[in-house]
Design a protein around this motif. Structure first.
Motif, PDB file in Angstrom:
ATOM      1  N   LEU A   9       0.333  -1.028   0.245  1.00 13.57           N
ATOM      2  CA  LEU A   9      -0.007  -0.074  -0.152  1.00 13.57           C
ATOM      3  C   LEU A   9       1.199   1.422  -0.054  1.00 13.57           C
ATOM      4  CD1 LEU A   9      -2.929  -1.075   2.195  1.00 13.57           C
ATOM      5  CD2 LEU A   9      -2.272  -1.133   0.362  1.00 13.57           C
ATOM      6  N   CYS A  35       1.774  -7.285  -4.418  1.00 16.18           N
ATOM      7  CA  CYS A  35       0.447  -6.729  -5.544  1.00 16.18           C
ATOM      8  C   CYS A  35       0.512  -5.414  -4.511  1.00 16.18           C
ATOM      9  CB  CYS A  35      -0.715  -7.882  -4.552  1.00 16.18           C
ATOM     10  SG  CYS A  35       0.336  -9.087  -4.828  1.00 16.18           S
ATOM     11  N   GLY A  36      -0.397  -4.629  -5.471  1.00 18.93           N
ATOM     12  CA  GLY A  36      -1.146  -3.260  -4.989  1.00 18.93           C
ATOM     13  C   GLY A  36      -1.747  -2.408  -6.491  1.00 18.93           C
ATOM     14  N   THR A  37      -2.417  -1.690  -5.994  1.00 19.88           N
ATOM     15  CA  THR A  37      -3.211  -1.243  -6.709  1.00 19.88           C
ATOM     16  C   THR A  37      -3.674   0.551  -7.191  1.00 19.88           C
ATOM     17  OG1 THR A  37      -4.192   0.536  -5.104  1.00 19.88           O
ATOM     18  CG2 THR A  37      -5.203  -1.913  -4.819  1.00 19.88           C
ATOM     19  N   SER A  38      -1.316   0.819  -7.419  1.00 16.61           N
ATOM     20  CA  SER A  38      -1.184   1.670  -7.202  1.00 16.61           C
ATOM     21  C   SER A  38       0.570   1.696  -7.783  1.00 16.61           C
ATOM     22  CB  SER A  38      -2.257   3.015  -7.523  1.00 16.61           C
ATOM     23  OG  SER A  38      -2.110   3.754  -6.284  1.00 16.61           O
ATOM     24  N   GLY A  52      -2.164  -6.288  -9.803  1.00 14.89           N
ATOM     25  CA  GLY A  52      -2.650  -5.654  -8.526  1.00 14.89           C
ATOM     26  C   GLY A  52      -3.114  -6.881  -7.611  1.00 14.89           C
ATOM     27  N   LEU A  53      -4.644  -6.101  -6.825  1.00 20.73           N
ATOM     28  CA  LEU A  53      -5.327  -7.325  -5.705  1.00 20.73           C
ATOM     29  C   LEU A  53      -5.744  -8.424  -6.367  1.00 20.73           C
ATOM     30  CD1 LEU A  53      -7.248  -4.000  -3.768  1.00 20.73           C
ATOM     31  CD2 LEU A  53      -5.267  -5.091  -3.874  1.00 20.73           C
ATOM     32  N   ASP A  54      -5.895  -8.300  -7.063  1.00  9.86           N
ATOM     33  CA  ASP A  54      -6.293  -9.438  -7.866  1.00  9.86           C
ATOM     34  C   ASP A  54      -5.496 -11.122  -7.406  1.00  9.86           C
ATOM     35  OD1 ASP A  54      -4.594  -8.787 -10.124  1.00  9.86           O
ATOM     36  OD2 ASP A  54      -5.404 -10.029 -11.342  1.00  9.86           O
ATOM     37  N   ASP A  77     -11.046  -1.020  -1.414  1.00  7.14           N
ATOM     38  CA  ASP A  77     -11.707  -2.666  -2.177  1.00  7.14           C
ATOM     39  C   ASP A  77     -10.078  -3.881  -1.500  1.00  7.14           C
ATOM     40  OD1 ASP A  77      -9.173  -0.562  -2.417  1.00  7.14           O
ATOM     41  OD2 ASP A  77      -9.285  -1.135  -5.131  1.00  7.14           O
ATOM     42  N   VAL A  78      -9.166  -3.280  -1.054  1.00  2.28           N
ATOM     43  CA  VAL A  78      -8.719  -3.375  -0.360  1.00  2.28           C
ATOM     44  C   VAL A  78      -8.728  -4.497   0.550  1.00  2.28           C
ATOM     45  CG1 VAL A  78      -6.491  -3.427   1.595  1.00  2.28           C
ATOM     46  CG2 VAL A  78      -6.137  -2.056  -0.586  1.00  2.28           C
TER      47      VAL A  78
END
Length: 314
Positions: A9, A35-38, A52-54, A77-78
């Motif tokens: 994060l 993994c991360g969102t950005s 990504g979070l997937d 979403d996390v």
């Protein structure tokens, strides 16, 4: 192949992030993904996670490193991704302040957990349904695990390897990390115990000062009450009202704090230090010290004595 997904994060603590990457990447049987969102700004460099979070969905283990701002809200979403993974049986572990992220999902409610001792009070206040233990290096609840500071994250990683592949594999990983497989004591030995408070202007201030000046004496409650000009019962009541503890408990903490200073700064034998801070026997000193600090006086000295001090000749 056991997949370890590390959730990165924003403002992630670099050491917390690097520890599981390093340990699991160098241990056979693991695949590591970040993994991360950005794009993640660590404060010293920026990181673009490859997943990504997937990437959390089919992981066997999810590691949550700490973030510099534990008060920051956890993205919805996390939280959803972590809850979904937990429902599928994924093992989830946190390092340091990563416990705040894990607790925000509700997955730690009713369970014992830990985090860095500096953040333990804030953690307990924010998540009152979690049973916080600030004295241990890590807590294993089976599916959910938490660890203390960054170095305790390494202890936790080695523990997970031992769970997955046995003690031999964990010992190999520990040797590569130049780390003992198990460290003596818990987080309590690293907590800074302040000098017991001496409230200015309090009617107890003179007796507190006198107690600090006489920690080397084997003082009884009656000795302290006599100096204060009170009965033992009155002194005990006023101590609990104003200090939140008893006179003897306050005195024991003052003695331990003095002993810590002597262990760090001198080469005096442990038995002599025990006598210098008022314990009647070496056994009583060791038992009280371990109860407060979480490790033995000798182990504490080995970990915290200044390098300028010569080693004991024993």
């Amino acid at each position: 192949m056991h997949v370890v997904a590390i959730l990165a994060l924003d403002k992630v603590i670099p050491f917390d992030l690097a520890t599981p990457i390093e340990v699991f990447s160098r241990t056979p049987g693991y695949e590591v993904r970040v993994c991360g969102t950005s794009t993640v700004d660590t404060g010293t460099f920026k990181l673009q996670p490859a997943w990504g979070l997937d990437g959390l969905a089919d992981a066997d283990t999810i590691m949550i490193p700490g973030c510099a701002d534990a008060r920051a809200p956890v993205p919805a979403d996390v939280i959803e991704a972590l809850r979904s993974a937990a429902a599928a049986g994924t093992r989830i572990a946190s390092i340091c302040a990563g416990a705040f992220v894990l607790a925000a999902t509700g997955l730690l409610d009713g369970k014992r957990a830990t985090t860095h001792w500096v953040a333990a009070k804030a953690f307990a206040e924010r998540f009152p349904a979690v049973v916080v233990d600030p004295d241990v290096l890590y807590v294993d609840n089976g599916q959910f695990l938490t660890s203390a500071g960054a170095a305790a994250g390494l202890d936790l990683c080695l523990h997970l390897i031992r769970r997955d592949h046995g003690s031999a594999a964990a010992a190999d990983a520990a040797r590569l990390s130049v780390m003992p497989l198990e460290r003596e004591g818990g987080q309590a030995q690293f907590i800074v115990h302040p000098h017991p408070p001496t409230p200015q202007g309090s009617e107890l201030e003179p007796v507190l000062r006198w107690m600090e000046d006489n920690v080397d004496r084997d003082l009884s409650l009656e000795d302290i009450a006599g100096h204060a000009g009170m009965s033992a019962r009155t002194l005990n009541r006023r101590f609990r009202e104003q200090m939140g503890t008893s006179p003897l408990q306050w005195l024991h903490l003052a003695r331990v704090r003095r002993a810590q200073h002597l262990l760090e700064s001198t080469s005096d034998p442990v038995e002599l230090i025990g006598a210098q801070v008022g314990f009647g026997s070496p056994t009583a000193f060791r038992e009280r010290f371990k109860r407060v600090v979480g490790t033995t006086p000798a182990a504490y000295r080995g970990a915290f004595r200044s390098s300028a001090q010569p080693a004991d000749r024993v």
